[in-house]
Scaffold this motif. Structure first.
Motif, PDB file in Angstrom:
ATOM      1  N   THR A 290       0.643  -1.324   0.151  1.00  0.00           N
ATOM      2  CA  THR A 290       0.171  -0.083   0.050  1.00  0.00           C
ATOM      3  C   THR A 290       0.766   1.336   0.087  1.00  0.00           C
ATOM      4  O   THR A 290       0.287   2.260   0.197  1.00  0.00           O
ATOM      5  CB  THR A 290      -0.988  -0.127   1.032  1.00  0.00           C
ATOM      6  OG1 THR A 290      -0.057   0.013   2.537  1.00  0.00           O
ATOM      7  CG2 THR A 290      -2.018  -1.277   1.068  1.00  0.00           C
ATOM      8  N   LYS A 291       1.957   1.046   0.233  1.00  0.00           N
ATOM      9  CA  LYS A 291       3.037   2.279   0.078  1.00  0.00           C
ATOM     10  C   LYS A 291       4.302   1.840  -0.882  1.00  0.00           C
ATOM     11  O   LYS A 291       4.514   0.607  -0.993  1.00  0.00           O
ATOM     12  CB  LYS A 291       3.571   2.517   1.260  1.00  0.00           C
ATOM     13  CG  LYS A 291       2.742   2.717   2.471  1.00  0.00           C
ATOM     14  CD  LYS A 291       2.012   4.149   2.311  1.00  0.00           C
ATOM     15  CE  LYS A 291       1.122   4.477   3.261  1.00  0.00           C
ATOM     16  NZ  LYS A 291       1.701   4.731   4.572  1.00  0.00           N
ATOM     17  N   PRO A 292       5.086   2.985  -1.561  1.00  0.00           N
ATOM     18  CA  PRO A 292       5.946   2.622  -2.522  1.00  0.00           C
ATOM     19  C   PRO A 292       7.005   1.767  -2.019  1.00  0.00           C
ATOM     20  O   PRO A 292       7.571   2.266  -0.764  1.00  0.00           O
ATOM     21  CB  PRO A 292       6.285   4.150  -3.188  1.00  0.00           C
ATOM     22  CG  PRO A 292       5.097   4.754  -2.596  1.00  0.00           C
ATOM     23  CD  PRO A 292       4.633   4.384  -1.431  1.00  0.00           C
ATOM     24  N   MET A 293       7.681   0.850  -2.715  1.00  0.00           N
ATOM     25  CA  MET A 293       8.762   0.367  -2.414  1.00  0.00           C
ATOM     26  C   MET A 293       9.964   0.319  -3.553  1.00  0.00           C
ATOM     27  O   MET A 293       9.307  -0.376  -4.626  1.00  0.00           O
ATOM     28  CB  MET A 293       8.544  -1.270  -1.777  1.00  0.00           C
ATOM     29  CG  MET A 293       9.769  -1.792  -1.576  1.00  0.00           C
ATOM     30  SD  MET A 293       9.369  -3.038  -0.277  1.00  0.00           S
ATOM     31  CE  MET A 293       8.215  -4.162  -1.174  1.00  0.00           C
ATOM     32  N   LEU A 294      11.159   0.679  -3.338  1.00  0.00           N
ATOM     33  CA  LEU A 294      11.871   0.324  -4.456  1.00  0.00           C
ATOM     34  C   LEU A 294      13.232  -0.802  -3.755  1.00  0.00           C
ATOM     35  O   LEU A 294      13.471  -0.507  -2.635  1.00  0.00           O
ATOM     36  CB  LEU A 294      12.787   1.533  -4.558  1.00  0.00           C
ATOM     37  CG  LEU A 294      13.911   1.632  -5.535  1.00  0.00           C
ATOM     38  CD1 LEU A 294      13.570   1.144  -6.922  1.00  0.00           C
ATOM     39  CD2 LEU A 294      14.757   3.162  -5.549  1.00  0.00           C
ATOM     40  N   ALA A 295      13.326  -1.612  -4.602  1.00  0.00           N
ATOM     41  CA  ALA A 295      14.317  -2.639  -4.276  1.00  0.00           C
ATOM     42  C   ALA A 295      15.507  -2.391  -5.014  1.00  0.00           C
ATOM     43  O   ALA A 295      15.251  -2.446  -6.389  1.00  0.00           O
ATOM     44  CB  ALA A 295      13.543  -4.084  -4.580  1.00  0.00           C
ATOM     45  N   LEU A 296      16.687  -2.782  -4.663  1.00  0.00           N
ATOM     46  CA  LEU A 296      18.148  -2.612  -5.026  1.00  0.00           C
ATOM     47  C   LEU A 296      18.779  -3.945  -4.900  1.00  0.00           C
ATOM     48  O   LEU A 296      18.780  -4.509  -3.777  1.00  0.00           O
ATOM     49  CB  LEU A 296      18.586  -1.491  -4.584  1.00  0.00           C
ATOM     50  CG  LEU A 296      19.915  -1.008  -5.433  1.00  0.00           C
ATOM     51  CD1 LEU A 296      19.689  -0.515  -6.704  1.00  0.00           C
ATOM     52  CD2 LEU A 296      20.689   0.092  -4.579  1.00  0.00           C
ATOM     53  N   THR A 319      -1.368  -9.472  -6.685  1.00  0.00           N
ATOM     54  CA  THR A 319      -2.210  -8.617  -5.533  1.00  0.00           C
ATOM     55  C   THR A 319      -2.877  -7.214  -5.888  1.00  0.00           C
ATOM     56  O   THR A 319      -3.304  -6.403  -5.494  1.00  0.00           O
ATOM     57  CB  THR A 319      -1.327  -8.410  -4.281  1.00  0.00           C
ATOM     58  OG1 THR A 319      -0.384  -7.491  -4.307  1.00  0.00           O
ATOM     59  CG2 THR A 319      -0.920  -9.895  -3.489  1.00  0.00           C
ATOM     60  N   GLY A 320      -2.204  -6.950  -7.201  1.00  0.00           N
ATOM     61  CA  GLY A 320      -2.664  -5.720  -7.751  1.00  0.00           C
ATOM     62  C   GLY A 320      -1.755  -4.457  -7.275  1.00  0.00           C
ATOM     63  O   GLY A 320      -2.194  -3.458  -7.389  1.00  0.00           O
ATOM     64  N   SER A 321      -0.812  -4.822  -6.735  1.00  0.00           N
ATOM     65  CA  SER A 321       0.257  -3.815  -6.064  1.00  0.00           C
ATOM     66  C   SER A 321       1.170  -3.286  -7.204  1.00  0.00           C
ATOM     67  O   SER A 321       2.330  -2.743  -6.555  1.00  0.00           O
ATOM     68  CB  SER A 321       0.654  -4.159  -4.807  1.00  0.00           C
ATOM     69  OG  SER A 321      -0.337  -4.571  -3.833  1.00  0.00           O
ATOM     70  N   VAL A 322       1.258  -3.609  -8.518  1.00  0.00           N
ATOM     71  CA  VAL A 322       2.358  -3.522  -9.088  1.00  0.00           C
ATOM     72  C   VAL A 322       2.780  -2.117  -9.420  1.00  0.00           C
ATOM     73  O   VAL A 322       4.049  -1.884  -9.656  1.00  0.00           O
ATOM     74  CB  VAL A 322       2.126  -4.404 -10.546  1.00  0.00           C
ATOM     75  CG1 VAL A 322       0.945  -3.253 -11.295  1.00  0.00           C
ATOM     76  CG2 VAL A 322       3.613  -4.359 -11.382  1.00  0.00           C
TER      77      VAL A 322
END
Length: 366
Positions: A290-296, A319-322
């Motif tokens: 439900t909040k933005p996430m950046l993975a590195l 889950t529709g969170s793409v």
């Protein structure tokens, strides 16, 4: 109860932009050591940081300068809090509750931050994912670095299967796998023994490289020891053997015939159901954001393959969170082998996204 020691005027080491001072506070809360760093140019926002899998207790000392992956956040004016957790090894349950307690105490002592972000590396990346999935309300966004984001039982099963394959090709070098070794400790002597065996049989060493997707014998030797330690850790905490290879079908040795031989010859193990249930409870990703996430991630990670992030991305899509997830990479070899500049740039992309800017593009970190 919180016990604290505070120190002022510590020089922030390794910051290229400007020399600044940091107020550092260390203490113990509910059996867990913690550290709080507030830079002189504090912007009244906060980064909650999770450290990775530790082979021993994490200690904080007020006279130690801030370092490592927290420096880019401090350089940008963010306060950083981190718990050492009351146990080491796989500490998911303790880390989540103890870090949330620390965050609430920070708010009580210093006021509600303008913005709060969560970040961590390796196991800390798993905790970052778990936090933003299960407790998103206090946070504006998440930066996951080299995170172990697949469900614990999935990646632990894969690693155990690889150790069993190593035992098939190089018998007698590793401790018994079942029951799991008690209080296993990594050693240079064992690593040297494993490496010597790999060097002495290049054909079998090449098979292990293909199975593990590792390019060097040194990396294979290190992974085998590391996984044995984790198996020992999991077994102690779960009360049994939580992983097995009973239903594992081995492929990728280099030829169908060798796949056949390995599957026919490898020793099979069966997990304890209660121990397996413990492992499933201690981090199963939902992919619901439900909040933005950046993975590195680094392209070549010797402990957590970058492909695991692609699998997590599929869960996010389901889950529709793409629209709230982006995966980026850097061209480095090694686990969590990021520069501070790269961490800072990734964090800047996340903050810009949170502030209404464009979603960062997947692919190479700009």
């Amino acid at each position: 109860m919180f016990l604290r020691i505070a120190a002022f005027g510590l020089l922030l080491a390794g910051v290229p932009a400007v020399a600044q001072t940091v107020k550092t506070e260390v203490g113990v809360a509910a059996g867990a050591e913690y550290r709080i760093d507030i830079p002189a140019n504090w912007n009244h926002s906060l980064v909650v940081f999770y450290h990775g899998y530790a082979l021993g207790p994490t200690r904080f000392h007020f006279y130690q300068k801030p370092g490592g992956a927290t420096l880019p956040f401090l350089d940008r004016g963010y306060a950083v809090i981190q718990s050492g957790f009351s146990t080491w090894g796989w500490a998911i349950p303790q880390a989540l509750s103890e870090t949330e307690t620390l965050r609430k105490q920070f708010v009580k002592d210093h006021g509600l931050p303008k913005e709060t972000y969560v970040s961590g590396q390796s196991m800390g990346g798993a905790l970052t994912m778990m936090t933003i999935e299960r407790n998103p309300e206090p946070y504006n966004g998440a930066l996951n670095m080299c995170g172990a984001v697949l469900p614990t039982n999935e990646w632990a099963q894969r690693r155990f299967a690889l150790v069993a394959a190593f035992e098939y090709y190089f018998p007698g070098l590793l401790p018994d796998l079942a029951p799991a070794p008690v209080n296993f400790v990594e050693s240079d002597a064992l690593k040297a023994k494993l490496l010597a065996a790999l060097k002495a049989d290049p054909a079998k060493a090449a098979i292990m490289q293909r199975l593990t997707a590792l390019y060097r014998d040194e990396d294979v030797a290190h992974l085998m020891q590391y996984v044995i330690y984790q198996i020992s850790d999991f077994s102690r905490k779960s009360g049994g053997d939580p992983v097995d290879n009973a239903n594992w079908i081995y492929t990728g040795t280099g030829s169908p015939e060798e796949d056949f031989r390995l599957n026919d010859g490898v020793k099979r193990f069966t997990a304890d159901p209660k121990a397996r249930a413990w492992m499933i409870r201690n981090y199963t990703a939902t992919g619901k954001l439900t909040k933005p996430m950046l993975a590195l991630h680094t392209v070549y990670d010797t402990l957590i393959p970058a492909t695991s992030l692609a699998e997590y991305s599929e869960r996010v899509s389901e889950t529709g969170s793409v629209d709230l997830f982006t995966q980026q990479y850097v061209d480095h070899a090694g686990h969590c082998a990021f520069t501070n500049d790269e961490i800072g740039r990734a964090f800047d992309e996340l903050v810009g996204w949170v502030h209404g800017g464009p979603k960062p593009k997947g692919g190479k970190l700009p």
